[in-house]
Design a protein around this motif. Structure first.
Motif, PDB file in Angstrom:
ATOM      1  N   PHE A   1      48.518  32.085  45.891  1.00  0.00           N
ATOM      2  CA  PHE A   1      47.665  31.398  44.914  1.00  0.00           C
ATOM      3  C   PHE A   1      46.914  32.417  44.055  1.00  0.00           C
ATOM      4  O   PHE A   1      46.656  32.187  42.887  1.00  0.00           O
ATOM      5  CB  PHE A   1      46.615  30.535  45.629  1.00  0.00           C
ATOM      6  N   VAL A   2      46.508  33.518  44.684  1.00  0.00           N
ATOM      7  CA  VAL A   2      45.655  34.516  44.032  1.00  0.00           C
ATOM      8  C   VAL A   2      46.519  35.519  43.274  1.00  0.00           C
ATOM      9  O   VAL A   2      47.532  36.009  43.789  1.00  0.00           O
ATOM     10  CB  VAL A   2      44.791  35.245  45.082  1.00  0.00           C
ATOM     11  N   ARG A   3      46.104  35.823  42.047  1.00  0.00           N
ATOM     12  CA  ARG A   3      46.824  36.793  41.235  1.00  0.00           C
ATOM     13  C   ARG A   3      46.647  38.207  41.803  1.00  0.00           C
ATOM     14  O   ARG A   3      45.558  38.581  42.256  1.00  0.00           O
ATOM     15  CB  ARG A   3      46.313  36.769  39.792  1.00  0.00           C
ATOM     16  N   ILE A   4      47.710  38.993  41.785  1.00  0.00           N
ATOM     17  CA  ILE A   4      47.649  40.363  42.280  1.00  0.00           C
ATOM     18  C   ILE A   4      46.612  41.164  41.494  1.00  0.00           C
ATOM     19  O   ILE A   4      45.865  41.965  42.063  1.00  0.00           O
ATOM     20  CB  ILE A   4      49.040  41.026  42.214  1.00  0.00           C
ATOM     21  N   GLU A   5      46.542  40.931  40.179  1.00  0.00           N
ATOM     22  CA  GLU A   5      45.577  41.658  39.349  1.00  0.00           C
ATOM     23  C   GLU A   5      44.144  41.361  39.773  1.00  0.00           C
ATOM     24  O   GLU A   5      43.272  42.239  39.733  1.00  0.00           O
ATOM     25  CB  GLU A   5      45.766  41.283  37.872  1.00  0.00           C
ATOM     26  N   HIS A   6      43.887  40.130  40.181  1.00  0.00           N
ATOM     27  CA  HIS A   6      42.548  39.745  40.621  1.00  0.00           C
ATOM     28  C   HIS A   6      42.201  40.418  41.951  1.00  0.00           C
ATOM     29  O   HIS A   6      41.088  40.929  42.131  1.00  0.00           O
ATOM     30  CB  HIS A   6      42.461  38.223  40.765  1.00  0.00           C
ATOM     31  N   ALA A   7      43.163  40.434  42.864  1.00  0.00           N
ATOM     32  CA  ALA A   7      42.933  41.114  44.149  1.00  0.00           C
ATOM     33  C   ALA A   7      42.684  42.601  43.926  1.00  0.00           C
ATOM     34  O   ALA A   7      41.830  43.205  44.589  1.00  0.00           O
ATOM     35  CB  ALA A   7      44.134  40.901  45.070  1.00  0.00           C
ATOM     36  N   ALA A   8      43.420  43.204  42.979  1.00  0.00           N
ATOM     37  CA  ALA A   8      43.206  44.619  42.672  1.00  0.00           C
ATOM     38  C   ALA A   8      41.828  44.848  42.076  1.00  0.00           C
ATOM     39  O   ALA A   8      41.176  45.866  42.357  1.00  0.00           O
ATOM     40  CB  ALA A   8      44.293  45.117  41.723  1.00  0.00           C
ATOM     41  N   GLU A   9      41.357  43.903  41.269  1.00  0.00           N
ATOM     42  CA  GLU A   9      39.994  44.000  40.728  1.00  0.00           C
ATOM     43  C   GLU A   9      38.966  43.948  41.858  1.00  0.00           C
ATOM     44  O   GLU A   9      38.007  44.729  41.880  1.00  0.00           O
ATOM     45  CB  GLU A   9      39.739  42.867  39.742  1.00  0.00           C
ATOM     46  N   MET A  10      39.163  43.048  42.806  1.00  0.00           N
ATOM     47  CA  MET A  10      38.252  42.972  43.947  1.00  0.00           C
ATOM     48  C   MET A  10      38.249  44.277  44.736  1.00  0.00           C
ATOM     49  O   MET A  10      37.197  44.767  45.160  1.00  0.00           O
ATOM     50  CB  MET A  10      38.637  41.797  44.854  1.00  0.00           C
ATOM     51  N   GLN A  11      39.429  44.865  44.898  1.00  0.00           N
ATOM     52  CA  GLN A  11      39.517  46.126  45.637  1.00  0.00           C
ATOM     53  C   GLN A  11      38.740  47.230  44.925  1.00  0.00           C
ATOM     54  O   GLN A  11      38.101  48.074  45.569  1.00  0.00           O
ATOM     55  CB  GLN A  11      40.987  46.517  45.808  1.00  0.00           C
ATOM     56  N   ARG A  12      38.761  47.229  43.601  1.00  0.00           N
ATOM     57  CA  ARG A  12      38.004  48.229  42.846  1.00  0.00           C
ATOM     58  C   ARG A  12      36.498  47.986  42.938  1.00  0.00           C
ATOM     59  O   ARG A  12      35.710  48.937  42.959  1.00  0.00           O
ATOM     60  CB  ARG A  12      38.445  48.226  41.380  1.00  0.00           C
ATOM     61  N   LEU A  13      36.092  46.723  42.988  1.00  0.00           N
ATOM     62  CA  LEU A  13      34.670  46.398  42.966  1.00  0.00           C
ATOM     63  C   LEU A  13      33.994  46.600  44.321  1.00  0.00           C
ATOM     64  O   LEU A  13      32.855  47.080  44.390  1.00  0.00           O
ATOM     65  CB  LEU A  13      34.473  44.940  42.523  1.00  0.00           C
TER      66      LEU A  13
END
Length: 265
Positions: free
Chosen positions: A212-224
């Protein structure tokens, strides 16, 4: 060593009779691990494939949320804040001051809320198929396109129906549960990028490549998130994520056993 394998009970929390299971053993050497299941699911459907391995050498506590599985619904919105408050009250009742958390989907946003609001209660944090804003979802999930491979199949829905009706206090209310979970899934989430920057717990983010979750969004969370790691499991849908044991269990066991490391600047 205290054996708490495969016991279950109900706790009075916030107007609920909240069902929970305890697995594994408690020798005081490891923080308990709390498993928080996905929406419309049960402990067994979310974690049945991984729970036996996770309970080796540590205590695992797995509640069922308001209106899910064995836990009857009450007249209250199903929000991350309300569900997290229930989990904190359960931990208080069980005498657990701090635990590691593994949350999947609805359980993931609940775990994220708990970690942000009660950082002293969380050791290590696993967020599986979890977003911090609704922009994190793929469009076909926000406006469901039931031809999409990302969404639950008819077999998945039948499995959810069967699991609910087998144990629910009011098995005729399954459609009510779906309606509440759908509302919860589409409700705005309260967090900002700055909230994630303040997250203290070492965090493992896990999604499937067809989640359901976009890979780009998960990568953003990992950066934050200051102490975050990200794993994307190949050939894995949302519903299959917690069943990909050959890929998932090594990630989980290594992360949960790792010593804490300094956060990055």
């Amino acid at each position: 060593m205290t054996n708490v394998a495969n016991s279950s009970g109900y706790a009075k929390v916030n107007g609920l009779e909240m069902y929970y299971e305890s697995h594994g053993c408690d020798d005081g050497a490891e923080r308990p691990l709390v498993l928080l299941h996905g929406g419309v699911l049960t402990v067994g459907l979310s974690f049945g494939a991984v729970l036996p391995a996770l309970a080796v050498g540590r205590r695992v506590v797995a509640p069922e949320f308001q209106g899910h599985g064995h836990t009857a619904d009450i007249d209250r919105a199903m929000t991350p804040a309300n569900l997290a408050s229930d989990v904190v009250a359960l931990l208080d009742g069980l005498g657990i001051e701090q635990a590691d958390l593994l949350g999947f989907s609805l359980g993931g946003v609940t775990a994220l809320h708990l970690a942000l609001e009660h950082p002293e209660r969380v050791g290590r944090l696993v967020l599986a198929a979890t977003q911090y804003s609704q922009e994190g979802y793929h469009e076909e999930v926000v406006a469901p396109d039931y031809t999409s491979a990302r969404l639950p199949s008819q077999a998945d829905f039948q499995e959810m129906t069967d699991a609910y009706t087998a144990v629910a206090p009011h098995p005729e209310r399954f459609q009510d549960l779906i309606a509440k979970c759908t509302a919860a899934a589409h409700a705005p989430l309260p967090w900002t990028a700055d909230d994630l920057r303040g997250l203290r717990a070492p965090t493992l983010l896990v999604i499937g490549d067809t989640d359901f979750v976009r890979i780009e969004h998960a990568a953003e969370m990992q950066r934050l998130i200051p102490r975050a790691e990200l794993a994307v499991l190949p050939a894995t849908t949302h519903m299959a994520l917690m069943r990909r044991t050959t890929l998932l269990l090594p990630l989980l066991t290594e992360f949960l056993a790792a010593p804490d490391r300094p956060g990055r600047d």
